[in-house]
Write a protein that holds these residues in place. Sequence first.
Motif, PDB file in Angstrom:
ATOM      1  N   ALA A 199      56.421  35.993  44.413  1.00 28.30           N
ATOM      2  CA  ALA A 199      56.530  34.686  43.847  1.00 28.30           C
ATOM      3  C   ALA A 199      54.200  34.089  43.799  1.00 28.30           C
ATOM      4  N   MET A 200      54.609  33.467  43.333  1.00 29.74           N
ATOM      5  CA  MET A 200      52.941  33.236  42.910  1.00 29.74           C
ATOM      6  C   MET A 200      52.990  31.704  42.290  1.00 29.74           C
ATOM      7  N   ASN A 201      51.971  31.204  42.707  1.00 26.50           N
ATOM      8  CA  ASN A 201      51.670  30.248  41.861  1.00 26.50           C
ATOM      9  C   ASN A 201      50.236  29.751  40.952  1.00 26.50           C
ATOM     10  N   GLY A 202      50.624  30.237  40.060  1.00 27.73           N
ATOM     11  CA  GLY A 202      50.070  30.945  39.356  1.00 27.73           C
ATOM     12  C   GLY A 202      48.659  29.762  38.772  1.00 27.73           C
ATOM     13  N   GLN A 203      48.909  28.495  38.634  1.00 23.91           N
ATOM     14  CA  GLN A 203      48.208  27.434  38.337  1.00 23.91           C
ATOM     15  C   GLN A 203      46.516  27.309  39.976  1.00 23.91           C
ATOM     16  N   GLU A 204      47.127  27.925  41.273  1.00 32.42           N
ATOM     17  CA  GLU A 204      46.502  27.839  41.903  1.00 32.42           C
ATOM     18  C   GLU A 204      46.084  29.032  42.141  1.00 32.42           C
ATOM     19  N   VAL A 205      46.334  30.299  41.826  1.00 37.57           N
ATOM     20  CA  VAL A 205      45.693  31.509  41.777  1.00 37.57           C
ATOM     21  C   VAL A 205      44.826  31.905  40.452  1.00 37.57           C
ATOM     22  N   TYR A 206      44.875  31.589  39.016  1.00 39.45           N
ATOM     23  CA  TYR A 206      43.948  31.223  38.405  1.00 39.45           C
ATOM     24  C   TYR A 206      42.862  29.851  38.909  1.00 39.45           C
ATOM     25  N   PHE A 236      41.549  29.781  42.102  1.00 39.35           N
ATOM     26  CA  PHE A 236      40.807  30.070  43.061  1.00 39.35           C
ATOM     27  C   PHE A 236      39.900  31.638  41.940  1.00 39.35           C
ATOM     28  N   ALA A 237      40.698  32.287  41.196  1.00 37.22           N
ATOM     29  CA  ALA A 237      40.404  32.821  41.075  1.00 37.22           C
ATOM     30  C   ALA A 237      38.717  32.856  39.974  1.00 37.22           C
ATOM     31  N   VAL A 238      39.043  31.708  38.917  1.00 37.92           N
ATOM     32  CA  VAL A 238      37.663  31.168  38.080  1.00 37.92           C
ATOM     33  C   VAL A 238      36.210  31.144  38.886  1.00 37.92           C
ATOM     34  N   GLN A 239      36.796  30.383  39.939  1.00 35.05           N
ATOM     35  CA  GLN A 239      35.707  30.056  41.326  1.00 35.05           C
ATOM     36  C   GLN A 239      35.465  30.737  41.982  1.00 35.05           C
ATOM     37  N   LYS A 240      35.966  31.848  42.824  1.00 42.29           N
ATOM     38  CA  LYS A 240      35.672  32.152  43.878  1.00 42.29           C
ATOM     39  C   LYS A 240      34.783  33.579  43.267  1.00 42.29           C
ATOM     40  N   VAL A 241      35.700  34.116  41.988  1.00 44.15           N
ATOM     41  CA  VAL A 241      34.782  35.771  41.897  1.00 44.15           C
ATOM     42  C   VAL A 241      33.548  35.527  41.384  1.00 44.15           C
ATOM     43  N   PRO A 242      33.756  34.866  40.089  1.00 43.36           N
ATOM     44  CA  PRO A 242      31.587  34.568  40.081  1.00 43.36           C
ATOM     45  C   PRO A 242      30.438  34.552  40.675  1.00 43.36           C
ATOM     46  N   GLU A 243      31.251  33.718  41.899  1.00 46.64           N
ATOM     47  CA  GLU A 243      30.678  33.461  42.959  1.00 46.64           C
ATOM     48  C   GLU A 243      30.361  34.918  43.831  1.00 46.64           C
ATOM     49  N   VAL A 244      31.522  35.555  44.272  1.00 46.15           N
ATOM     50  CA  VAL A 244      31.259  37.028  44.989  1.00 46.15           C
ATOM     51  C   VAL A 244      30.477  37.883  44.157  1.00 46.15           C
ATOM     52  N   ILE A 245      30.276  37.675  42.991  1.00 42.93           N
ATOM     53  CA  ILE A 245      30.224  38.521  41.462  1.00 42.93           C
ATOM     54  C   ILE A 245      28.166  38.735  41.721  1.00 42.93           C
ATOM     55  N   GLU A 246      27.913  37.468  41.608  1.00 40.06           N
ATOM     56  CA  GLU A 246      26.770  36.792  42.280  1.00 40.06           C
ATOM     57  C   GLU A 246      25.939  37.295  43.511  1.00 40.06           C
ATOM     58  N   LYS A 247      26.759  37.617  44.944  1.00 42.32           N
ATOM     59  CA  LYS A 247      26.428  37.431  45.714  1.00 42.32           C
ATOM     60  C   LYS A 247      26.135  39.284  45.944  1.00 42.32           C
ATOM     61  N   ALA A 248      27.118  39.304  45.397  1.00 44.96           N
ATOM     62  CA  ALA A 248      26.621  41.537  44.886  1.00 44.96           C
ATOM     63  C   ALA A 248      25.657  41.883  44.314  1.00 44.96           C
ATOM     64  N   LEU A 249      25.581  41.357  43.153  1.00 45.45           N
ATOM     65  CA  LEU A 249      24.232  41.156  43.018  1.00 45.45           C
ATOM     66  C   LEU A 249      22.708  40.689  43.739  1.00 45.45           C
ATOM     67  N   ASN A 275      44.852  38.412  33.922  1.00 42.39           N
ATOM     68  CA  ASN A 275      44.840  37.338  32.625  1.00 42.39           C
ATOM     69  C   ASN A 275      43.654  37.244  31.962  1.00 42.39           C
ATOM     70  N   GLN A 276      43.782  37.563  30.682  1.00 40.30           N
ATOM     71  CA  GLN A 276      42.057  37.515  29.758  1.00 40.30           C
ATOM     72  C   GLN A 276      41.905  36.103  30.391  1.00 40.30           C
ATOM     73  N   ARG A 277      42.467  35.417  29.795  1.00 37.66           N
ATOM     74  CA  ARG A 277      41.951  34.091  30.364  1.00 37.66           C
ATOM     75  C   ARG A 277      41.010  34.711  31.603  1.00 37.66           C
ATOM     76  N   ILE A 278      41.336  34.460  32.765  1.00 37.52           N
ATOM     77  CA  ILE A 278      40.347  34.710  33.950  1.00 37.52           C
ATOM     78  C   ILE A 278      39.258  35.233  33.660  1.00 37.52           C
ATOM     79  N   LEU A 279      39.584  36.197  32.454  1.00 37.66           N
ATOM     80  CA  LEU A 279      38.112  37.728  33.036  1.00 37.66           C
ATOM     81  C   LEU A 279      37.262  36.342  31.421  1.00 37.66           C
ATOM     82  N   ASN A 280      37.697  35.613  30.149  1.00 39.87           N
ATOM     83  CA  ASN A 280      37.060  35.066  30.265  1.00 39.87           C
ATOM     84  C   ASN A 280      36.014  33.525  30.774  1.00 39.87           C
ATOM     85  N   ALA A 281      36.613  33.167  31.258  1.00 41.33           N
ATOM     86  CA  ALA A 281      36.941  32.225  31.935  1.00 41.33           C
ATOM     87  C   ALA A 281      35.285  32.382  33.423  1.00 41.33           C
TER      88      ALA A 281
END
Length: 336
Positions: free
Chosen positions: A220-227, A229-242, A261-267
């Motif tokens: 079960a997935m809420n696609g909008q919320e997962v999208y 979440f990913a677009v906000q949190k993933v760039p932040e965590v990459i920057e922290k790891a860097l 999702n390719q849209r998430i990768l691009n965003a």
Amino acid sequence: MKSLVRQGVVLTGTGSAVPDTCLDNHQLNQMVVTSDDWITTRTGIRRRHLLAPKNSLTAMATEAAQKAIAMAGIAPQNLDLIILATSTPDDLFGNASQIQARLGATQAVAFDLTAACSGFVFGLVTAAQFMRTGAYQNVLLIGAEVLSRWVDWSDRRTCVLFGDGAGAVVLQASEYDCLLGFQLHTDGTQNQYLKLGFQEQEKLLIDSIRVGQGTYQPIAMNGQEVYRFAVQKVPEVIEKALYRAGLDIEQVDWLLMHQANQRILNAVAERLNLPEEKIISNVANYGNTSAASIPLALDEAVRRGQIKPHDIIALAGFGAGLSWGAAIFEWGSLNS
């Protein structure tokens, strides 16, 4: 007792395996109301591989592991530790021990790790901690999933997304440490947005003694919320790891994220100001394979020569939990 000595970690082998059966978007259109254009526009996915009945995650993961071990040039008997990142085991008690037996890795301790789509990154960091203390020298890390077992094939919101596959890497001890930095996170308050929950039925044993029995329900997935979440949190965590690695985004050669999702990768790449040509993506051919997606894409990129020795790769996993994490590593071998 032998004292533990700090040592580094290098990645010396990769491998992957996917089922022969392939389901493309046009075939999905015969099952649910959808279209190739609708799916590719929203996800970038064109096909996914599905494990046939009577086949096993264990066999698929073992095949990927054998390829990684061969590339690393070691014998299975030299492995000290096997970690299997999966949320869809053949056996709820775990499959890592069965893989150990199939490989003949008689000296290796083996266990499963469950962190869904973040599983490979969490597993990589876990393995590195064992190795950096000097406890283990050779570690096999596998990400493998059979998500087709838990998909509602009448729900077009989810059935278009998921596929089956396995990927593996061999990590070896070295004076040089290729894991340059990492950052991991979990937010259990958002668990409801992506889950594979247990649904119990009450069973009376005797008198007033009852237990709950049942099975797991489809994803079960809420696609909008997962999208979001990913677009906000993933760039932040990459920057922290860097930051932990002492590197800038301009020094990253490749962005290798969980292939959701390719849209998430691009965003995410856009937010990090990374050009599209630095994105490693195979989501079109495999869909979302959860913990398998990063090592599967890594293996393909290494074997076609896209990733070269000393390239800096930013890994990022995100998904159920909700969990997310990033690891910055330099691709190389003991001899490169």
